[in-house]
Scaffold this motif. Structure first.
Motif, mmCIF file in Angstrom:
data_model
loop_
_atom_site.group_PDB
_atom_site.id
_atom_site.type_symbol
_atom_site.label_atom_id
_atom_site.label_comp_id
_atom_site.label_asym_id
_atom_site.label_seq_id
_atom_site.Cartn_x
_atom_site.Cartn_y
_atom_site.Cartn_z
ATOM 1 N N ASP A 175 34.468 32.486 40.672
ATOM 2 C CA ASP A 175 35.877 32.380 41.057
ATOM 3 C C ASP A 175 36.190 33.291 42.237
ATOM 4 N N THR A 176 35.636 34.509 42.221
ATOM 5 C CA THR A 176 35.854 35.444 43.325
ATOM 6 C C THR A 176 35.295 34.895 44.627
ATOM 7 N N HIS A 206 37.010 46.394 41.015
ATOM 8 C CA HIS A 206 37.988 46.354 42.097
ATOM 9 C C HIS A 206 37.366 45.659 43.303
ATOM 10 N N CYS A 207 38.225 45.134 44.184
ATOM 11 C CA CYS A 207 37.778 44.466 45.406
ATOM 12 C C CYS A 207 38.589 44.991 46.579
ATOM 13 N N ASP A 208 37.902 45.322 47.684
ATOM 14 C CA ASP A 208 38.532 45.775 48.921
ATOM 15 C C ASP A 208 38.248 44.767 50.026
ATOM 16 N N LEU A 209 39.268 44.423 50.806
ATOM 17 C CA LEU A 209 39.154 43.393 51.832
ATOM 18 C C LEU A 209 39.413 43.976 53.217
ATOM 19 N N LEU A 216 34.334 43.602 49.666
ATOM 20 C CA LEU A 216 33.436 44.259 48.724
ATOM 21 C C LEU A 216 34.091 44.276 47.348
ATOM 22 N N CYS A 217 33.375 43.751 46.359
ATOM 23 C CA CYS A 217 33.823 43.800 44.970
ATOM 24 C C CYS A 217 32.818 44.614 44.166
ATOM 25 N N VAL A 227 42.089 43.526 44.520
ATOM 26 C CA VAL A 227 41.843 43.369 43.085
ATOM 27 C C VAL A 227 41.636 44.750 42.501
ATOM 28 N N ASP A 228 42.359 45.047 41.431
ATOM 29 C CA ASP A 228 42.191 46.324 40.734
ATOM 30 C C ASP A 228 42.439 46.067 39.258
#
Length: 336
Positions: A323-324, A280-283, A295-296, A274-275
């Motif tokens: 939702d996340t 942003h989110c890192d998986l 991590l978001c 997600v950006d």
């Protein structure tokens, strides 16, 4: 009603001050208003069968203490069709009614939309009605920590009680929490991995002292860079009560994520999934037993629930925590 002794009254007022300072000075007033506006709830006995959708309030004895939890059963529930269960834990100084207030967190609407049973346990409180409660998340917080209250055992008992009254999909039991509640979710991941498949912590880092979960528990962490209570880089911020008897020197977000990628044996570097403007989110997906760590980060919003609302300040709207969270939980389906 019997009047409280002066000494006890002073102690209770001190507890209230600690909790109010930790989560915001308007919390008690907002809680009382929320209770007045809340829909009516049914109060079955612990273990009593529930067949109808609706809102329930249950009293449960555990470890010599009378504890409570709220539960929302969505309209789509049908006995014989197992449904996921989400345990949602309020922040320090809050209570189950505060966390269940749909105007603030939207979890009741999310339960209806996504099709899960939402359970809101009440933390430990010395006050009437369970107000200004805290969770024993090991290094935090307040009276629950100081009295070493068995909150892990209590929440285990809540899940067991709900599972006796409703048809729960035991492979899809999750925990989430705000602030001190998020810290408690981390403790559940450490000490009740046989119950919880995954957790989602919002604005609350991992402040456990010992943690060797088996099986692996997937973790989603959501945090604002400008959180002034639980600082992104660690410590108790200016918005938190600085008395160490109330809170603690909180672990940082990077340290929390590093610890869980190590515990879950995540081998590959993270992938940005997600950006968007403001978040942003890192998986980390290549982890043991099909587990994941995500991590978001939101640029703003402070100490709050993204996508929600609160009396003071403006939560980030760049992402929606509900939702996340549910997208993360759904991504685990089919994993071992």
């Amino acid at each position: 009603m019997r009047r409280l002794p002066p000494v006890l009254l002073v102690v209770l007022l001190g507890i209230a001050a600690v909790a109010l300072a930790q989560e915001g000075g308007g919390r008690l007033r907002e809680t009382l208003r929320a209770r007045a506006a809340a829909p009516p709830v049914v109060s079955p006995r612990a273990g009593e069968a529930i067949d109808a959708p609706g809102d329930y309030r249950v009293e449960l004895m555990h470890d010599g203490l009378s504890r409570e939890y709220r539960m929302h059963v969505p309209r789509g529930y049908r006995r014989g069709h197992p449904m996921p269960l989400l345990v949602a834990l309020h922040g320090g100084g809050g209570d189950m009614d505060w966390q269940a207030d749909d105007s603030k967190y939207g979890l009741i609407s999310a339960a209806e939309r996504r099709g899960f049973i939402a359970v809101f346990p009440n933390g430990f409180s010395r006050l009437p009605g369970g107000r200004l409660a805290t969770w024993n998340a090991r290094r935090c917080c307040g009276p629950a920590r100081d009295r070493d209250v068995d909150d892990v055992g209590f929440i285990r008992a809540v899940v067991a009680d709900v599972s006796r009254t409703l048809h729960v999909d035991r492979r899809r039991v999750y925990a989430t929490g705000m602030s001190n509640g998020g810290m408690m979710a981390y403790r559940l991941a450490c000490e009740a991995p046989d119950v919880f498949r995954a957790i989602a912590a919002v604005a609350g880092t991992d402040n456990t002292s010992r943690c060797e979960p088996s099986p692996a528990v997937s973790v989603l962490h959501i945090h604002a860079l400008d959180d002034d209570h639980v600082l992104f880089d660690g410590g108790a911020g200016a918005g938190a009560f600085r008395n160490p008897a109330a809170v603690t020197d909180f672990a940082s977000v990077p340290a929390t994520v590093e610890a869980w990628t190590h515990r879950n044996g995540c081998r590959a570097p993270p992938r940005r999934i997600v950006d968007v403007p403001g978040a942003h989110c890192d998986l980390y997906a290549a982890c043991a037993q099909g587990s994941k760590v995500q991590l978001c980060v939101t640029d703003g919003g402070g100490h709050s629930w993204p996508g929600g609302s609160k009396a003071r300040g403006a939560p980030s709207q760049a992402i929606d925590a509900n939702d996340t969270m549910w997208a993360f939980f759904d991504s685990l389906r089919g994993a071992p």
